[in-house]
Design a protein around this motif. Structure first.
Motif, mmCIF file in Angstrom:
data_model
loop_
_atom_site.group_PDB
_atom_site.id
_atom_site.type_symbol
_atom_site.label_atom_id
_atom_site.label_comp_id
_atom_site.label_asym_id
_atom_site.label_seq_id
_atom_site.Cartn_x
_atom_site.Cartn_y
_atom_site.Cartn_z
ATOM 1 N N GLY A 110 -126.587 -83.070 40.086
ATOM 2 C CA GLY A 110 -126.935 -83.844 38.805
ATOM 3 C C GLY A 110 -128.365 -84.547 39.144
ATOM 4 O O GLY A 110 -128.931 -85.367 38.258
ATOM 5 N N MET A 111 -128.375 -84.744 40.413
ATOM 6 C CA MET A 111 -129.476 -85.692 41.021
ATOM 7 C C MET A 111 -130.197 -84.803 42.216
ATOM 8 O O MET A 111 -129.876 -84.180 42.960
ATOM 9 C CB MET A 111 -128.835 -86.882 41.646
ATOM 10 C CG MET A 111 -127.886 -87.997 41.049
ATOM 11 S SD MET A 111 -129.170 -88.725 39.628
ATOM 12 C CE MET A 111 -127.980 -89.629 38.743
ATOM 13 N N THR A 130 -133.457 -89.028 41.945
ATOM 14 C CA THR A 130 -133.900 -88.967 40.255
ATOM 15 C C THR A 130 -132.785 -88.023 39.492
ATOM 16 O O THR A 130 -132.483 -87.038 40.290
ATOM 17 C CB THR A 130 -135.250 -88.271 40.409
ATOM 18 O OG1 THR A 130 -135.353 -87.064 41.015
ATOM 19 C CG2 THR A 130 -136.299 -89.300 40.989
ATOM 20 N N THR A 131 -132.819 -87.997 38.479
ATOM 21 C CA THR A 131 -132.098 -87.161 37.779
ATOM 22 C C THR A 131 -132.607 -85.797 37.687
ATOM 23 O O THR A 131 -133.720 -85.746 37.297
ATOM 24 C CB THR A 131 -131.910 -87.711 36.147
ATOM 25 O OG1 THR A 131 -131.348 -89.079 36.144
ATOM 26 C CG2 THR A 131 -130.936 -86.858 35.316
ATOM 27 N N CYS A 132 -131.691 -84.712 37.500
ATOM 28 C CA CYS A 132 -132.395 -83.515 37.671
ATOM 29 C C CYS A 132 -132.945 -82.895 36.419
ATOM 30 O O CYS A 132 -132.236 -83.156 35.169
ATOM 31 C CB CYS A 132 -130.951 -82.594 37.925
ATOM 32 S SG CYS A 132 -131.663 -80.641 38.084
ATOM 33 N N CYS A 158 -130.356 -78.425 41.236
ATOM 34 C CA CYS A 158 -129.847 -79.576 42.273
ATOM 35 C C CYS A 158 -128.531 -79.209 42.928
ATOM 36 O O CYS A 158 -127.787 -80.105 43.391
ATOM 37 C CB CYS A 158 -129.645 -80.512 41.065
ATOM 38 S SG CYS A 158 -128.217 -80.479 39.924
ATOM 39 N N GLY A 162 -128.850 -83.731 34.763
ATOM 40 C CA GLY A 162 -127.722 -84.664 35.235
ATOM 41 C C GLY A 162 -126.377 -83.861 34.718
ATOM 42 O O GLY A 162 -125.481 -84.498 35.200
#
Length: 760
Positions: free
Chosen positions: A566-567, A580-582, A562, A587
């Motif tokens: 974090g996303m 979306t969250t990594c 990412c 995140g």
């Protein structure tokens, strides 16, 4: 399924944006609703990030895919239900900005009507309206291209003639030795790169600065490239002066400005127009003279026009000019550049566009519209808000000012505190009910700071001698040292000119805390902005005997998947992007290698998840604790170190800036309306900070309208008596008690009213 919800209310259920905790609320339509609460409580999350975003997102969905692909894209807010929205118009505090061609006249469309007026009844007739535009080749001055001044790069500032090209003779940062732009000259084959510029012949200097018509061959790894040779001055002008300055960061603009020289255009004398346009007049005035007048004076000139054909144009111009007067901007002129307007002035200028609109059932959203307004002018703002409501619109206002709250049909108080301790509705109802409510807002509405009667003794004087900058009238004033001085006065009276324009140039060592925005990207957070992150990285590096750069999510330590965000953001063209969250770092923004390193049992991600208060208990390094304490002092103990600044409210960002400056060492602090974005419960904390600075041996100078700050000053300088050409005088100097007795001061009048209301 038919909704049973009352269509006269905007209905929100389960709102969870930022710190909102499943908020359910109904907001009456076609009424004025004021949102209150401490800074960071969730007001902006509810009004801007939920209501405004969803209204704009749904409006955009009514357009074709082709159009949507070219519009800003908004993600759907985190809420279970949002119903009964109308089209929303957001009038925020973002400065209008723009380049030197953007003025009050162009941004309000008054210039367009004024040009049309001159093209129809101006004598002698010279053509259609475009010949009166300084942005059109037919009307602009040929000497300055419609800018009004000659702006150019100063050769003496650009070059160090004692150096060679290899030694860095070109001082402009983008031309550093070894860089791409430097290579275009050093590898051109036209110069001896080891020869000092002082030894250049006139021909060599002309080629360096102005170029010559020839092709240059550059040898690169990919082979030889033939290119036109461009001189230093044409290249800089093309790259930096001929582009919109609003596209450049503030730091970049300041960097460029150091190498520029300014002078008034000798042909048009700053009017921007060519001589033919300037020769066309109405009742003895040309269009440039009209644009240079203050609004009040221009109204009288337009009203005096009698020609029947001018009727519709005259009516349109006067309507907009009177709107500017009604919102307290009569001291401005149409040729005032928008880049010089404050946030409050910018917001009020935006209002003018909508006051003439016949659209109804709109949602108008305001972000602290009282910012920058003297107490005398708040009633004008209230009249405008009522005018919008009475047309059948819904008016939503985020506000801290009591006088604005008093006109609300409905009030929603968000709290009870800030950050994780906020995000709920603690009161909704009318203003009378809020006064009885046991909330921070309700309690502080019944309180105010006392009038200071025991003031500090100055330790010297800082003088401003006989200055006539802008509207100042040969002002001479002594600002006392070692005390808290508040400079006040109605909008346009000369406060900012006195301090920012006349005082600060003589005291460049001053630490200035103004209203310019803090960096608000997702990669910037309280730890990076205040410099705390550098200390934390060094502590982690020392504890684990590795490089400090590993502990930066903007550098080597970033999660490769990412890139430290974090996303994962997925662009879906005309649809809203998906965030979306990594999956790799969950995140946490760092690689697994970095997260394995610990400091006292905590990873770098764990530390960034700490609140300021928790970090103060975790760390022991003195310098780090001092910086953390400044964040605590400005009321941000609840903010986490790694929270993106883009998620903070305007008031929180203002206090982040204040905290970043407070740990610096200086003897003079200048603050420009530091109460902007602050809830009334935070004012006493701000005063504690100011008093601590003064007690520590510093001088503090504050430009402010807030009466609680004025009450707490050691010395007050009141500008006026009015704004614009009727301002620019010192109308009062003395203590708060003396100001309260000064009948000739507008500020004194409102201070007396406030003190009188405090007694009841």
């Amino acid at each position: 399924m038919v909704s049973l919800v009352n269509a006269n209310d905007i209905v929100i259920k389960g709102a969870r944006e930022n710190n909102l905790k499943n908020v359910n609320v109904r907001i009456p339509k076609r009424k004025i609703t004021i949102f209150t609460g401490v800074s960071g409580s969730g007001k902006s999350s509810l009004v801007f990030d939920t209501i405004s975003v969803e209204a704009q997102r749904q409006l955009n969905e009514t357009f074709s895919a082709y159009i949507r692909n070219r519009l800003p894209r908004y993600s759907q807010p985190d809420a279970d239900l949002i119903e009964n929205l109308s089209t929303a118009v957001v009038i925020d505090q973002k400065r209008l900005g723009g380049n030197s061609r953007s003025t009050v006249g162009t941004i309000t469309d008054i210039n367009a009507m004024l040009r049309l007026l001159f093209s129809r009844i101006g004598k002698p007739f010279i053509g259609n309206s475009h010949v009166f535009s300084f942005n059109d080749p037919a009307g602009m001055c040929p000497e300055c291209s419609g800018v009004g001044q000659v702006v150019q790069f100063d050769v003496e500032k650009l070059l160090d003639r004692s150096r060679s090209l290899n030694d860095g003779a070109i001082l402009f940062p983008a031309f550093k030795v070894g860089g791409w732009l430097w290579n275009t000259y050093a590898h051109s084959g036209l110069f001896d790169n080891d020869k000092q510029l002082a030894e250049y012949t006139q021909e060599e200097m002309d080629v360096l600065l102005h170029g010559k018509e020839s092709k240059i061959v550059y040898n690169t790894k990919g082979g030889a490239i033939e290119s036109d040779y461009e001189g230093l001055l044409p290249k800089l002008t093309r790259l930096y002066l001929k582009r919109d300055s609003s596209e450049l960061s503030e730091a970049k603009r300041e960097s460029i400005d150091r190498f520029l020289s300014y002078s008034e255009c000798s042909l048009c004398k700053g009017s921007r127009l060519n001589q033919e346009a300037l020769g066309c007049r109405i009742n003895g005035y040309n269009i440039a003279q009209c644009a240079a007048m203050e609004i009040g004076g221009l109204i009288r000139i337009i009203e005096a026009i009698q020609e029947p054909v001018a009727g519709p144009m005259k009516e349109g111009i006067l309507t907009r000019l009177n709107h500017l007067v009604s919102i307290g901007l009569e001291y401005l002129s149409l040729d005032r550049q928008t880049s010089t307007l404050s946030g409050g002035e910018s917001q009020r200028i935006k209002m003018v566009r909508h006051l003439s609109s016949s659209l109804t059932d709109m949602i108008y959203i305001f972000d602290e519209p009282s910012v920058g307004l003297h107490p005398r002018d708040v009633h004008r703002l209230n009249g405008m808000l009522r005018q919008l409501r009475d047309k059948g619109n819904t008016v939503l206002v985020v506000e801290h000012d009591r006088e604005v709250m008093e006109i609300a049909d409905y009030i929603i108080d968000v709290g009870p505190h800030a950050g994780a301790r906020g995000g709920t509705i603690v009161y909704d109802g009318d203003f009378a009910g809020l006064l009885r409510a046991d909330t921070l807002t309700g309690r502080y509405l019944k309180q105010s700071l006392p009038l200071k009667t025991s003031v500090r003794v100055p330790k010297g004087q800082m003088s401003i001698a006989c200055t006539s900058l802008h509207n100042l009238k040969e002002v001479t004033v002594d600002i006392p040292a070692g005390v808290l001085t508040v400079v006040t006065g109605v909008a346009g009276s000369g406060k900012s000119t006195l301090i920012n324009g006349a005082f600060l140039p003589s005291y460049p060592e001053a630490i200035v805390i103004d209203q310019s925005a803090a960096g608000t990207s997702i990669r910037s957070n309280p730890a990076t902005y205040t410099g705390i992150m550098d200390d934390i990285r060094r502590l982690f590096a020392a504890a684990n005997k590795v490089s400090a750069s590993l502990f930066s999510f903007n550098s080597k330590g970033a999660c490769a998947n990412c890139q430290g965000l974090g996303m994962i953001y997925t662009d879906l063209a005309f649809l809203e992007p998906i965030r979306t969250t990594c999956e790799v770092c969950a995140g946490r923004r760092f690689s697994d290698e970095v997260l394995a390193y610990k400091l006292n049992g905590q990873s770098i991600s764990d530390v960034l998840a700490m609140t300021v208060r928790e970090a103060s208990e975790f760390f022991s390094k003195k310098e780090l604790l001092r910086k953390l304490q400044t964040l605590e002092d400005v009321g941000l103990g609840y903010v986490t170190l790694g929270q993106p600044l883009s998620t903070l409210s305007g008031g929180e960002c203002q206090r982040i800036k204040l905290a970043e400056e407070l740990h610096k060492e200086g003897s003079l602090y200048v603050m420009d309306e530091p109460t902007t974005g602050l809830h009334m419960s935070d004012i006493s904390g701000l005063m504690d900070i100011m008093n601590r600075l003064v007690d520590g041996g510093n001088s503090v100078v504050v430009i402010e309208h807030n009466l609680d700050v004025i009450k707490s000053a050691d010395w007050i300088i009141d500008m006026g008596p009015e704004g614009g050409h009727r301002g620019g005088h010192i109308v009062f100097e003395g203590t708060p008690a003396q100001l309260a007795a000064a009948e000739h001061s507008i500020t004194g009048t409102y201070l007396r009213k406030a003190l009188h209301s405090d007694l009841f």
